[in-house]
Design an enzyme around this catalytic site. Structure first.
Site, PDB file in Angstrom:
ATOM      1  N   ALA A  90      -9.848 -69.838  37.516  1.00  8.79           N
ATOM      2  CA  ALA A  90      -8.736 -69.477  36.623  1.00  8.79           C
ATOM      3  C   ALA A  90      -9.357 -69.199  35.256  1.00  8.79           C
ATOM      4  CB  ALA A  90      -7.736 -70.620  36.545  1.00  8.79           C
ATOM      5  N   GLY A 105      -7.720 -74.247  27.382  1.00 11.03           N
ATOM      6  CA  GLY A 105      -8.098 -74.395  28.797  1.00 11.03           C
ATOM      7  C   GLY A 105      -6.895 -74.227  29.696  1.00 11.03           C
ATOM      8  N   ASN A 106      -7.010 -74.610  30.943  1.00 11.86           N
ATOM      9  CA  ASN A 106      -5.862 -74.579  31.855  1.00 11.86           C
ATOM     10  C   ASN A 106      -6.018 -75.697  32.891  1.00 11.86           C
ATOM     11  OD1 ASN A 106      -7.213 -73.471  34.327  1.00 11.86           O
ATOM     12  ND2 ASN A 106      -7.622 -71.768  32.918  1.00 11.86           N
ATOM     13  N   HIS A 107      -5.015 -75.820  33.767  1.00 12.39           N
ATOM     14  CA  HIS A 107      -4.963 -76.983  34.666  1.00 12.39           C
ATOM     15  C   HIS A 107      -5.723 -76.801  35.972  1.00 12.39           C
ATOM     16  CE1 HIS A 107      -2.261 -79.198  32.180  1.00 12.39           C
ATOM     17  NE2 HIS A 107      -1.392 -78.197  32.147  1.00 12.39           N
ATOM     18  N   SER A 108      -6.508 -75.740  36.115  1.00 14.15           N
ATOM     19  CA  SER A 108      -7.206 -75.538  37.391  1.00 14.15           C
ATOM     20  C   SER A 108      -8.142 -76.719  37.678  1.00 14.15           C
ATOM     21  CB  SER A 108      -8.014 -74.238  37.320  1.00 14.15           C
ATOM     22  OG  SER A 108      -8.864 -74.168  38.439  1.00 14.15           O
TER      23      SER A 108
END
Ligand code: CTP
Length: 398
Positions: free
Chosen positions: A274, A206-209
């Site tokens: 994102a 995943g990512n931090h968006s």
């Protein structure tokens, strides 16, 4: 936006009435003309003198003196908006049931202008089915309800039922009633948040968006009259408004499928999500065990949604993307703009403090496909959303 607008502020008996003078002050500061009508029990919480001094108008409370009786009809007709903040459980109920036993209620029943309410009460009162039924009934009359907050309540307990803060009430009122609806009749599609690409039943990439930027853009487009669909990846704080259709997805492929299905109908599309660029080739059916010292995951590229939409786009559709860059910002953004066939690309540089993931602020520059460049200062994400939507309106709808 509030300059010369006539706002009739109703105040009822709730501890949150102590914030009413601040609401008056903010309205006056924004250029509005303010008159105040309050219930008898509101006078126990806030003084008439304070309110009349701040509003520069006499404050009315009494239904039965002759002058005031004449006023309730005229007040209701004078106002561009009647805002009741705070509205107590008792007044809310009377408004829903048609009971008219004080000047404030008489004014409300005579009002020909739109009405907005900022409820304030303890959580159990707020959650009570009778209150919720009253809220639904008032909504069905076209009355706007300013969402309550979760926080410390007069009882000392924590929960839902706190009145929205004065600044938010002013923003709500401005956005809902006084922004020109230049996008009325237009449809908008917004993507927001991260995507999660599963590795096994318990892990993902995943990512931090946070989704905050996309949500702010969705709200702003809705304030300007557009019919908005928001596609979000997994995010903590989603939207709590029925005015925006929200579709929740998890993976890049699911986001692709929804965007493809919704795009043809959309006049304005903003890809603020994102989206993962890579996804595992194989998803393990069982939890991967740490049986070896190294683990190599094979990844494959996901579909580039913005680019696919760019090639699909018809002349009357506006397509906007984001570019998150760490270096050679302008050059990379212009390259992406061309490659993805978008109309506008919004650059966030991770080199700017207060820009990008997780922050409540952002700093952007908008690039258009005909060579224009619009730089903006660092601002809150809601102000950045306003700049983005203003730019879209200015370039394509004026
Ligand atoms: N985007 C997309 N589909 C993807 C990846 C990105 O639609 N699979 C969109 C994003 O929503 C954003 C824009 O493309 O509007 C640019 O995203 P960004 O991450 O800056 O660029 P990438 O195209 O992923 O390129 P790179 O990571 O190599 O910079």
């Amino acid at each position: 936006m509030l300059k010369n607008r006539k706002i009739l502020l109703g105040i009822t008996g709730s501890i949150a009435a102590y914030k009413a003078p601040y609401i008056v002050r903010l309205l006056i500061k924004a250029g509005a003309e303010v008159k105040v009508v309050m219930t008898k029990s509101a006078k126990d919480f806030v003084s008439k003198l304070t309110l009349s001094t701040l509003s520069k108008n006499p404050v009315l409370t009494d239904l039965f003196d002759e002058e005031s009786w004449a006023n309730h009809v005229m007040l209701g007709r004078w106002a561009d908006l009647m805002l009741i903040a705070p509205v107590s459980c008792n007044t809310l109920s009377k408004m829903a049931q048609g009971q008219c036993d004080n000047l404030l209620l008489a004014t409300y029943f005579s009002a020909t202008c739109p009405v907005a309410l900022a409820p304030a009460m303890d959580e159990d009162m707020w959650r009570h089915p009778a209150t919720q039924k009253n809220i639904e009934r008032l909504k069905s009359f076209g009355i706007k309800i300013i969402p309550v907050h979760n926080g410390e309540l007069a009882s000392g307990l924590f929960g839902d039922g706190r009145m929205a803060e004065p600044e938010e009430i002013i923003q709500y009122v401005t956005n809902t009633f006084f922004l020109p609806k230049k996008l009325a009749g237009k449809k908008a599609l917004i993507s927001a948040g991260p995507t999660y690409e599963p590795i096994d039943p318990v892990r993902f990439i995943g990512n931090h968006s946070s989704g905050k930027m996309g949500i702010a853009i969705a709200k702003e487009l809705q304030y300007r009259g557009a019919q908005v669909t928001l596609v979000t990846g997994p995010i903590q704080n989603g939207l709590s408004t029925a005015a925006i259709k929200t579709i929740a997805v998890t993976t890049a492929q699911e986001m692709y499928d929804v965007c493809m299905a919704e795009f043809d109908d959309s006049d304005i599309t903003v890809m603020a999500a994102a989206i993962a660029d890579f996804t595992p080739v194989n998803i393990s059916k069982e939890k991967i065990k740490k049986s070896s010292d190294n683990l190599i995951l094979e990844l494959k590229k996901t579909k580039d949604i913005l680019k696919t939409l760019g090639y699909k786009k018809k002349v009357n559709q506006v397509l906007v993307g984001f570019a998150l860059e760490t270096n050679n910002e302008k050059e990379n953004t212009l390259k992406k703009l061309q490659e993805k066939k978008a109309d506008l690309l919004i650059l966030n540089s991770l080199r700017d403090a207060g820009a990008g993931f997780g922050h409540d602020t952002n700093k952007i520059t908008i690039f258009s496909n005909d060579g224009k460049e619009f730089p903006f200062e660092q601002k809150s994400k809601s102000d950045v959303a306003r700049d983005i939507v203003d730019t879209i309106i200015h370039l394509y709808y004026e």
